[in-house]
Design a protein around this motif. Structure first.
Motif, PDB file in Angstrom:
ATOM      1  N   ILE A 230       5.832  -7.005  -3.905  1.00  0.00           N
ATOM      2  CA  ILE A 230       4.651  -5.828  -3.727  1.00  0.00           C
ATOM      3  C   ILE A 230       4.370  -5.418  -5.295  1.00  0.00           C
ATOM      4  O   ILE A 230       2.897  -5.618  -5.600  1.00  0.00           O
ATOM      5  CB  ILE A 230       5.714  -5.017  -3.083  1.00  0.00           C
ATOM      6  CG1 ILE A 230       5.364  -5.409  -2.198  1.00  0.00           C
ATOM      7  CG2 ILE A 230       4.840  -3.691  -3.369  1.00  0.00           C
ATOM      8  CD1 ILE A 230       6.479  -4.194  -1.033  1.00  0.00           C
ATOM      9  N   ARG A 231       5.563  -5.651  -6.482  1.00  0.00           N
ATOM     10  CA  ARG A 231       4.828  -5.290  -7.192  1.00  0.00           C
ATOM     11  C   ARG A 231       4.397  -6.154  -8.301  1.00  0.00           C
ATOM     12  O   ARG A 231       3.611  -5.908  -9.159  1.00  0.00           O
ATOM     13  CB  ARG A 231       6.173  -4.985  -8.290  1.00  0.00           C
ATOM     14  CG  ARG A 231       6.895  -3.902  -8.015  1.00  0.00           C
ATOM     15  CD  ARG A 231       8.055  -3.680  -8.883  1.00  0.00           C
ATOM     16  NE  ARG A 231       9.005  -4.794  -9.276  1.00  0.00           N
ATOM     17  CZ  ARG A 231      10.330  -4.560  -8.300  1.00  0.00           C
ATOM     18  NH1 ARG A 231      10.795  -3.516  -7.324  1.00  0.00           N
ATOM     19  NH2 ARG A 231      11.412  -5.576  -8.388  1.00  0.00           N
ATOM     20  N   ILE A 233       1.398  -7.544  -6.742  1.00  0.00           N
ATOM     21  CA  ILE A 233       0.386  -7.151  -6.162  1.00  0.00           C
ATOM     22  C   ILE A 233      -0.103  -6.257  -6.480  1.00  0.00           C
ATOM     23  O   ILE A 233      -0.032  -5.193  -5.925  1.00  0.00           O
ATOM     24  CB  ILE A 233      -0.202  -7.105  -5.085  1.00  0.00           C
ATOM     25  CG1 ILE A 233       1.166  -8.664  -4.012  1.00  0.00           C
ATOM     26  CG2 ILE A 233      -1.123  -7.192  -3.454  1.00  0.00           C
ATOM     27  CD1 ILE A 233       1.532  -8.432  -1.909  1.00  0.00           C
ATOM     28  N   PRO A 234      -1.569  -6.154  -7.459  1.00  0.00           N
ATOM     29  CA  PRO A 234      -2.544  -5.514  -7.683  1.00  0.00           C
ATOM     30  C   PRO A 234      -2.953  -4.316  -6.993  1.00  0.00           C
ATOM     31  O   PRO A 234      -3.251  -4.340  -6.256  1.00  0.00           O
ATOM     32  CB  PRO A 234      -3.544  -5.408  -8.770  1.00  0.00           C
ATOM     33  CG  PRO A 234      -2.787  -7.185  -8.831  1.00  0.00           C
ATOM     34  CD  PRO A 234      -2.034  -7.701  -7.674  1.00  0.00           C
ATOM     35  N   GLU A 235      -2.602  -3.173  -7.203  1.00  0.00           N
ATOM     36  CA  GLU A 235      -2.702  -1.740  -6.382  1.00  0.00           C
ATOM     37  C   GLU A 235      -2.454  -2.052  -4.633  1.00  0.00           C
ATOM     38  O   GLU A 235      -3.077  -1.655  -3.567  1.00  0.00           O
ATOM     39  CB  GLU A 235      -4.381  -1.864  -6.194  1.00  0.00           C
ATOM     40  CG  GLU A 235      -5.329  -1.410  -7.607  1.00  0.00           C
ATOM     41  CD  GLU A 235      -6.195  -1.314  -7.811  1.00  0.00           C
ATOM     42  OE1 GLU A 235      -7.061  -1.900  -7.337  1.00  0.00           O
ATOM     43  OE2 GLU A 235      -7.392  -1.075  -8.378  1.00  0.00           O
ATOM     44  N   PHE A 236      -1.549  -2.756  -4.693  1.00  0.00           N
ATOM     45  CA  PHE A 236      -0.637  -2.440  -3.339  1.00  0.00           C
ATOM     46  C   PHE A 236      -0.125  -1.154  -3.101  1.00  0.00           C
ATOM     47  O   PHE A 236       0.427  -0.476  -3.440  1.00  0.00           O
ATOM     48  CB  PHE A 236       0.765  -3.264  -3.057  1.00  0.00           C
ATOM     49  CG  PHE A 236       1.560  -3.219  -1.786  1.00  0.00           C
ATOM     50  CD1 PHE A 236       1.152  -4.763  -1.198  1.00  0.00           C
ATOM     51  CD2 PHE A 236       1.932  -2.582  -1.252  1.00  0.00           C
ATOM     52  CE1 PHE A 236       1.555  -4.866   0.248  1.00  0.00           C
ATOM     53  CE2 PHE A 236       2.188  -2.465   0.137  1.00  0.00           C
ATOM     54  CZ  PHE A 236       1.741  -4.109   0.898  1.00  0.00           C
ATOM     55  N   PRO A 237      -0.565  -0.808  -1.947  1.00  0.00           N
ATOM     56  CA  PRO A 237      -0.046   1.224  -1.388  1.00  0.00           C
ATOM     57  C   PRO A 237       1.045   1.176  -1.316  1.00  0.00           C
ATOM     58  O   PRO A 237       1.728   1.423  -0.850  1.00  0.00           O
ATOM     59  CB  PRO A 237      -0.764   0.997   0.179  1.00  0.00           C
ATOM     60  CG  PRO A 237      -2.214   0.069   0.474  1.00  0.00           C
ATOM     61  CD  PRO A 237      -2.014  -1.536  -0.569  1.00  0.00           C
ATOM     62  N   LYS A 238       0.928   2.571  -2.049  1.00  0.00           N
ATOM     63  CA  LYS A 238       2.735   3.153  -2.489  1.00  0.00           C
ATOM     64  C   LYS A 238       3.119   3.365  -1.435  1.00  0.00           C
ATOM     65  O   LYS A 238       4.282   2.745  -0.619  1.00  0.00           O
ATOM     66  CB  LYS A 238       2.618   3.264  -3.782  1.00  0.00           C
ATOM     67  CG  LYS A 238       4.012   4.529  -4.466  1.00  0.00           C
ATOM     68  CD  LYS A 238       3.869   5.300  -5.090  1.00  0.00           C
ATOM     69  CE  LYS A 238       5.964   5.502  -5.866  1.00  0.00           C
ATOM     70  NZ  LYS A 238       6.673   6.268  -4.697  1.00  0.00           N
ATOM     71  N   LYS A 239       2.808   4.517   0.122  1.00  0.00           N
ATOM     72  CA  LYS A 239       3.079   4.956   1.066  1.00  0.00           C
ATOM     73  C   LYS A 239       3.710   3.785   2.047  1.00  0.00           C
ATOM     74  O   LYS A 239       4.750   4.046   2.586  1.00  0.00           O
ATOM     75  CB  LYS A 239       2.084   5.982   1.900  1.00  0.00           C
ATOM     76  CG  LYS A 239       2.126   6.276   2.470  1.00  0.00           C
ATOM     77  CD  LYS A 239       1.835   7.660   3.268  1.00  0.00           C
ATOM     78  CE  LYS A 239       2.413   8.243   4.739  1.00  0.00           C
ATOM     79  NZ  LYS A 239       1.562   9.356   4.805  1.00  0.00           N
ATOM     80  N   LEU A 240       2.803   2.634   2.150  1.00  0.00           N
ATOM     81  CA  LEU A 240       2.578   1.920   2.686  1.00  0.00           C
ATOM     82  C   LEU A 240       4.290   0.359   2.484  1.00  0.00           C
ATOM     83  O   LEU A 240       4.851   0.277   3.226  1.00  0.00           O
ATOM     84  CB  LEU A 240       1.181   0.922   2.736  1.00  0.00           C
ATOM     85  CG  LEU A 240       1.695  -0.452   3.782  1.00  0.00           C
ATOM     86  CD1 LEU A 240       1.810  -0.283   4.552  1.00  0.00           C
ATOM     87  CD2 LEU A 240       0.565  -1.043   3.746  1.00  0.00           C
ATOM     88  N   ALA A 241       3.889   0.085   0.970  1.00  0.00           N
ATOM     89  CA  ALA A 241       5.142  -0.287   0.476  1.00  0.00           C
ATOM     90  C   ALA A 241       7.052  -0.333   1.488  1.00  0.00           C
ATOM     91  O   ALA A 241       7.843  -0.771   1.795  1.00  0.00           O
ATOM     92  CB  ALA A 241       5.403  -0.517  -0.701  1.00  0.00           C
ATOM     93  N   SER A 242       7.253   1.448   0.459  1.00  0.00           N
ATOM     94  CA  SER A 242       7.433   2.252   1.479  1.00  0.00           C
ATOM     95  C   SER A 242       7.980   2.476   2.662  1.00  0.00           C
ATOM     96  O   SER A 242       9.177   2.210   3.355  1.00  0.00           O
ATOM     97  CB  SER A 242       7.414   3.983   0.703  1.00  0.00           C
ATOM     98  OG  SER A 242       7.619   4.066  -0.861  1.00  0.00           O
ATOM     99  N   GLU A 243       7.149   2.525   3.276  1.00  0.00           N
ATOM    100  CA  GLU A 243       7.255   2.384   5.114  1.00  0.00           C
ATOM    101  C   GLU A 243       7.519   0.648   5.265  1.00  0.00           C
ATOM    102  O   GLU A 243       8.750   0.212   6.160  1.00  0.00           O
ATOM    103  CB  GLU A 243       6.045   2.501   5.525  1.00  0.00           C
ATOM    104  CG  GLU A 243       5.427   4.266   5.574  1.00  0.00           C
ATOM    105  CD  GLU A 243       3.939   4.383   5.906  1.00  0.00           C
ATOM    106  OE1 GLU A 243       4.081   5.292   5.938  1.00  0.00           O
ATOM    107  OE2 GLU A 243       3.406   3.477   6.602  1.00  0.00           O
ATOM    108  N   LEU A 244       7.205  -0.172   4.511  1.00  0.00           N
ATOM    109  CA  LEU A 244       7.717  -2.025   4.917  1.00  0.00           C
ATOM    110  C   LEU A 244       9.772  -1.613   4.407  1.00  0.00           C
ATOM    111  O   LEU A 244       9.589  -2.217   5.288  1.00  0.00           O
ATOM    112  CB  LEU A 244       6.966  -2.147   4.461  1.00  0.00           C
ATOM    113  CG  LEU A 244       6.602  -3.866   4.269  1.00  0.00           C
ATOM    114  CD1 LEU A 244       7.507  -4.904   6.071  1.00  0.00           C
ATOM    115  CD2 LEU A 244       6.562  -5.283   3.721  1.00  0.00           C
ATOM    116  N   LYS A 245       9.524  -1.458   3.361  1.00  0.00           N
ATOM    117  CA  LYS A 245      10.676  -1.299   3.042  1.00  0.00           C
ATOM    118  C   LYS A 245      11.936  -0.446   3.361  1.00  0.00           C
ATOM    119  O   LYS A 245      12.893  -0.912   3.341  1.00  0.00           O
ATOM    120  CB  LYS A 245      11.015  -0.700   1.647  1.00  0.00           C
ATOM    121  CG  LYS A 245      10.324  -2.208   0.430  1.00  0.00           C
ATOM    122  CD  LYS A 245      10.452  -1.523  -0.687  1.00  0.00           C
ATOM    123  CE  LYS A 245       9.826  -1.149  -1.456  1.00  0.00           C
ATOM    124  NZ  LYS A 245       9.599  -0.673  -2.969  1.00  0.00           N
TER     125      LYS A 245
END
Length: 314
Positions: A230-231, A233-245
């Protein structure tokens, strides 16, 4: 070659098997014996060597061994009473006969999984999943061949792909049944949920826990793998990253089952149900496959219950 799944009670066999594990134990009378797990591609069978005298040559775990044994039944499952053992010689066995493999077509399963990836609508999420399962050829090659477990369920070549696809199918159904689910998030989480097992478990023939598997576990490993990508990939949505993890961290559903977090969003809950469903169904299928008995098979520690086949009806 007499495969393990073809064994019948009362038979006397002379066969080569892979010795998966070897343990020295002691009877109540103080006599040493060997407890073995013998493997071929059709399954694993418990074996006991009660007499360690003449006819039992030196061997170690992960050796191919020639055995003479009698097939018995213990606690509803086959067990071998071994009389003679020697290490097998080169040319007496074909290695590919000894590693369990999914009965399903690996390439067809992979292409179906790719189909689910292609249906992901969000550009960033699709890029993330594709970066593992389409673009990374070495990852794909290893993923196709990896197992999903040491012994509990899907513990064979192609097992990780088979389990992942089954969980993804269930999650796809949940999305149709419960429209409030974020389909991109749940499908991505289903595809990702067990990728940590690729570092938690070694390849065949060992298919055993690695140091990181023992120290960290596949949930932590998988979350770190996803976070690192994820890190990148530029501008990956932070909230979406947290939800996926979070879905990955909570997919065992309960703290006592190894999840560091309990499901806090509906997609994580759905994933935990899908994962548990496929794992438990496969555990039952493999238990029945290891026995031809139509009676009670005895207590199953993973199911925490006595189990038996249901009636087939008329």
């Amino acid at each position: 070659m007499k495969f393990i799944k073809e064994l019948r009670e009362g038979e006397r066999i002379s066969q080569v098997y892979l010795c998966k594990t070897k343990t020295t134990a002691t009877t109540k009378n103080g006599k040493n014996y060997y407890s073995l797990a013998l493997q071929d591609k059709s399954g694993v069978v418990d074996a006991k060597v009660w007499d360690l005298g003449a006819g039992i040559d030196h061997f170690e775990a992960m050796d191919f061994i020639q055995i003479d044994a009698e097939v018995t039944i213990f606690a509803g499952a086959f067990q071998l009473n071994v009389k003679r053992i020697r290490k097998a010689r080169e040319g007496e066995y074909t290695p590919s006969d000894y590693f369990p493999t999914t009965a399903k077509n690996i390439e067809e399963m992979y292409q179906e999984l790719v189909g689910y990836i292609n249906e992901i609508k969000g550009a960033k999420m699709k890029q993330l999943v594709s970066s593992f399962f389409i673009d990374d050829k070495e990852f794909v090659k290893e993923f196709k061949m990896h197992s999903a477990g040491k012994s509990v369920h899907h513990g064979y070549i192609g097992g990780l792909l088979e389990h992942t696809l089954s969980v993804t199918r269930l999650c796809k159904y949940y999305c149709k049944q419960y429209p409030m689910l974020n389909e991109d998030l749940l499908i991505a989480a289903a595809i990702f949920h067990d990728i940590g097992k690729m570092e938690e478990l070694s390849d065949f023939p060992e298919n055993d826990y690695t140091d990181d598997g023992q120290l960290l576990g596949h949930i932590m490993i998988g979350c770190e793998m996803i976070g690192a990508r994820i890190r990148a990939i530029p501008e990956f949505p932070k909230k979406l990253a947290s939800e996926l993890k979070h879905c990955i961290l909570s997919h065992h559903g309960e703290l006592e089952y190894g999840s560091p977090k309990k499901p806090a969003i509906i997609e994580a809950l759905a994933l935990s149900f899908a994962d548990n469903t496929d794992a438990k169904m496969q555990i039952m299928i493999e238990a029945f496959g290891a026995s031809e008995s139509n009676d009670w098979l005895g207590y199953h520690r993973f199911m925490e219950s006595n189990i038996r086949r249901s009636s087939k009806g008329e």
